[in-house]
Scaffold this active site. Structure first.
Site, PDB file in Angstrom:
ATOM      1  CG  LEU A 361      -1.741  -1.263   1.483  1.00  0.00           C
ATOM      2  CD1 LEU A 361      -2.743  -1.008   2.603  1.00  0.00           C
ATOM      3  CD2 LEU A 361      -2.464  -1.749   0.247  1.00  0.00           C
ATOM      4  CB  CYS A 362       0.812   4.231  -2.056  1.00  0.00           C
ATOM      5  SG  CYS A 362       0.951   3.210  -3.506  1.00  0.00           S
ATOM      6  CB  THR A 363       0.074   4.661   3.478  1.00  0.00           C
ATOM      7  OG1 THR A 363       0.248   5.051   4.850  1.00  0.00           O
ATOM      8  CG2 THR A 363      -0.575   3.292   3.444  1.00  0.00           C
ATOM      9  CG  LEU A 401      -3.961   1.147  -2.256  1.00  0.00           C
ATOM     10  CD1 LEU A 401      -4.168   2.000  -1.036  1.00  0.00           C
ATOM     11  CD2 LEU A 401      -2.491   0.929  -2.512  1.00  0.00           C
TER      12      LEU A 401
END
Ligand SMILES: *Cc1c(COP(=O)(O)O)cnc(C)c1O
Length: 411
Positions: A361-363, A401
């Site tokens: 995930l982009c976090t 996502l």
């Protein structure tokens, strides 16, 4: 890691054979092949059975063990537990359907939680399970539903105590709370129950969760008992149940030690003697979620990429906070700490290194292990997060996502 910093408590529930973790009697690489894809959760049925047996041995005879399903509502797990425990506690009509499917008698199913919708209360009254009333509004709704269905609803009162459970991971009683009815308002509620066509069963007093300190649990049980006895003087009928709550914790983080059950059991034995003397028909209940299933489960994901960024090793996996929010540190933790993590197909490994395990995930929140000492792992190796049998998939934002959901198996 410095020698003085406490590590994770040694976790020995899963055997290691040929340096592979063995879950449900199956070496992890074979289990992964059998499941067909990663990430997945695997729950070990033998360990769940052993946990219930350990509890029974430590708690006095006559204590009923109930399973709080929200910890892990997978139908196969609930079905398995239904053959081992004395009752099920549900927190929604959805959980109630799974509970009833197991064949557990309605008499041994209870429903707690704030904001039960009228449609859910109707299911509960129709099924004949015990509803833990948490407000005056619920009392009125349940009464009307009983009249409409021509059935006498089974009710207990969930009390918001006038004390707190010390050292709990999550406090759920004491002070202003959305849970239960404030102790000082319970006498009026009991009078109202007596004036309506309701079968009163007893009290449910739940102070908090994830407690690893026996002394704190003993104090909570003592105070719960005294409060229940005091309130029972105004009960509209003989008590048939007395739910002491639960809150038994499991070791998740470095420095956590397993709960010492023996003194908790000894103390309960004394309370039970007194309970039987005054309320001979009141079944004493302890309701537990994570304590029954948490240590029996693993979350397994696969290394997709291995990167070194400015000297730090990152194992990038197909799993993450969308399946394992609690392990990522984002489910109520104040300070992020690592769950126990191992490389499941090379537990000890021929070489070791400090690595961080992250998800796709982009976090930066998507972190399963922050600079932990692990066997040196590469693409296709299997990362295992231990202590993952409770509050896993159903307590995680699976849609975030749009990655595939985790598979769940009971082995
Ligand atoms: C969540 C909950 C439980 C289970 O808590 P654990 O920490 O998993 O044991 C038990 N009873 C009630 C009322 C709950 O809300």
């Amino acid at each position: 890691m410095s020698a003085t910093r406490p590590g994770h408590a040694p976790l020995t529930q899963f055997p290691v054979v040929d340096d592979c973790l063995v879950v449900g009697g199956i070496a992890l690489p074979e289990l992964a092949a059998r499941v067909g894809r990663t990430p997945f959760y695997a729950y070990d049925r033998r360990l769940i059975g052993e946990r219930v047996a350990t509890l029974r041995a430590a708690l006095p005879d006559g204590v009923q063990i109930h399973y709080a399903m929200k910890a892990n509502p997978m139908p196969a797990v609930v079905q398995h537990l239904a053959t081992l425990v004395d009752g099920l506690d549900v927190a929604s009509a959805g959980e109630l359907r799974v509970a009833l499917d197991t064949g557990m008698p309605a008499h041994d199913i209870s429903f707690a939680g704030p904001g039960k919708r009228p449609a859910e209360l109707q299911c509960a009254v129709a099924a004949g399970i015990t509803i833990n009333l948490e407000s005056e509004t619920e009392l009125e709704r349940v009464t009307r539903i009983g009249e409409a269905l021509g059935r006498r609803p089974q009710v207990a009162v969930r009390v918001n105590p006038d004390f707190e459970l010390k050292s709990s991971g999550m406090k759920m009683g004491g002070g202003p709370k959305p849970f239960g009815v404030d102790a000082e308002r319970v006498p009026a509620l009991l009078a109202a129950i007596g004036a309506r066509a309701l079968d009163f069963r007893g009290f449910h007093i739940f102070c908090g969760s994830q407690n690893l300190r026996a002394e704190a649990l003993i104090e909570a049980h003592d105070k719960t008992f005294e409060l229940g006895l005091r309130l029972a003087e105004q009960a509209p009928a003989e008590l048939t149940m007395f739910n002491f709550g639960g809150g038994f914790g499991i070791p998740y983080f470095p420095g956590d030690l397993p709960l010492d059950l023996a003194p908790v059991g000894d103390n309960l034995a004394g309370l039970l003697e007194r309970l039987h003397a005054i309320h001979p028909r009141a079944a004493p209940i302890i309701e537990l979620g994570r304590y029954l299933v948490g240590e029996a489960g693993v979350y397994v994901c696969r290394v997709i990429d291995r990167k070194i960024s400015r000297g730090q090793v990152f194992l990038i996996t197909d799993g993450g906070l969308h399946h394992a929010l609690a392990a990522s540190g984002n489910f109520g933790q104040v300070v992020r700490k690592n769950y126990p993590v191992v490389i499941g197909n090379r537990v000890r490994g021929s070489a070791r290194e400090v690595a961080s395990v992250v998800g796709p995930l982009c976090t930066p929140l998507d972190l399963l292990a922050d600079r932990m000492e692990l066997a040196r792992a590469d693409v296709d190796d299997l990362v295992v997060v231990l202590q993952s049998g409770a509050y896993g998939p159903t307590a995680s934002p699976a849609a975030f996502l749009s990655h595939p959901a985790a598979v769940e198996v009971l082995v």
